[in-house]
Write an enzyme that holds these catalytic residues in place. Sequence first.
Site, PDB file in Angstrom:
ATOM      1  N   GLY A 183       0.823  -1.195   0.000  1.00 50.29           N
ATOM      2  CA  GLY A 183       0.000   0.000   0.000  1.00 50.29           C
ATOM      3  C   GLY A 183       0.857   1.245   0.000  1.00 50.29           C
ATOM      4  O   GLY A 183       2.009   1.234  -0.434  1.00 50.29           O
ATOM      5  N   CYS A 184       0.295   2.341   0.496  1.00 48.60           N
ATOM      6  CA  CYS A 184       1.029   3.612   0.549  1.00 48.60           C
ATOM      7  C   CYS A 184       2.347   3.439   1.281  1.00 48.60           C
ATOM      8  O   CYS A 184       2.401   2.902   2.387  1.00 48.60           O
ATOM      9  CB  CYS A 184       0.168   4.657   1.255  1.00 48.60           C
ATOM     10  SG  CYS A 184       1.044   6.186   1.602  1.00 48.60           S
TER      11      CYS A 184
END
Length: 236
Positions: free
Chosen positions: A56-57
């Site tokens: 993810g981020c």
Amino acid sequence: MMRPRFSRRTVFAALGAVAFAALTFGQSQAEPFVISPPKTDIAASPAPRSIVLAGGCFWGVQGVYQHTKGVIEAVSGYAGGPAEKARYDAVSTGATGHAEAVKVTYDPKEISLGKILQIYFSVVHDPTQLNRQGPDTGTQYRSAIFTSEPEERTLATSYIAELNAAKAYKRPIATRIEPLEGFYAAENYHQDYLTLHPSQPYIVFYDLPKIENLKKLFAANYRDKPVLVRDAKATN
């Protein structure tokens, strides 16, 4: 200074954590839990090693490992695509093959790759989400382990099989094992983002809880003072 591209993360910052949460899930991510470590691990070596992880981020992934004992450096960047497209505006389209990733350099005498992966599958992200993480969607947010050595690939592959066999999660693990063909450090404004922007709503809602979960679930591996990219640059 170049600014981040308009994205769901900047939308989140504009709307605020509570409002955005109501628009997406209405609640925070599921409570993480400690999973079993891998049955086998890579033997300690005298020299530092590194592994590239996507979950993810990269703000939160980097932040977790910067607070992990034995990690020498954690750098946000891009992996999985060509060098000429390793920039945030291009990667954010989801069409480059890149994933937001973090290169974790660690001291094998202090922490093993097995422990790093245990933390990765427990508090860094939800490995059952396919091509998304939290409010962020697209292949650039996929769960992936980029390996450069056969023993890394063997460990990661066997660990995923162990977790799936034990039904550690309600859904099968979606994490991909990919060969590391290149890692490209992200723009300076992405480095140390969690530490530099602790009040940013996205960080408050999605990433700071990961640090607290690391402290709670892996107390022996937690360090309060993070190892920052800017500090490493200052000493070079």
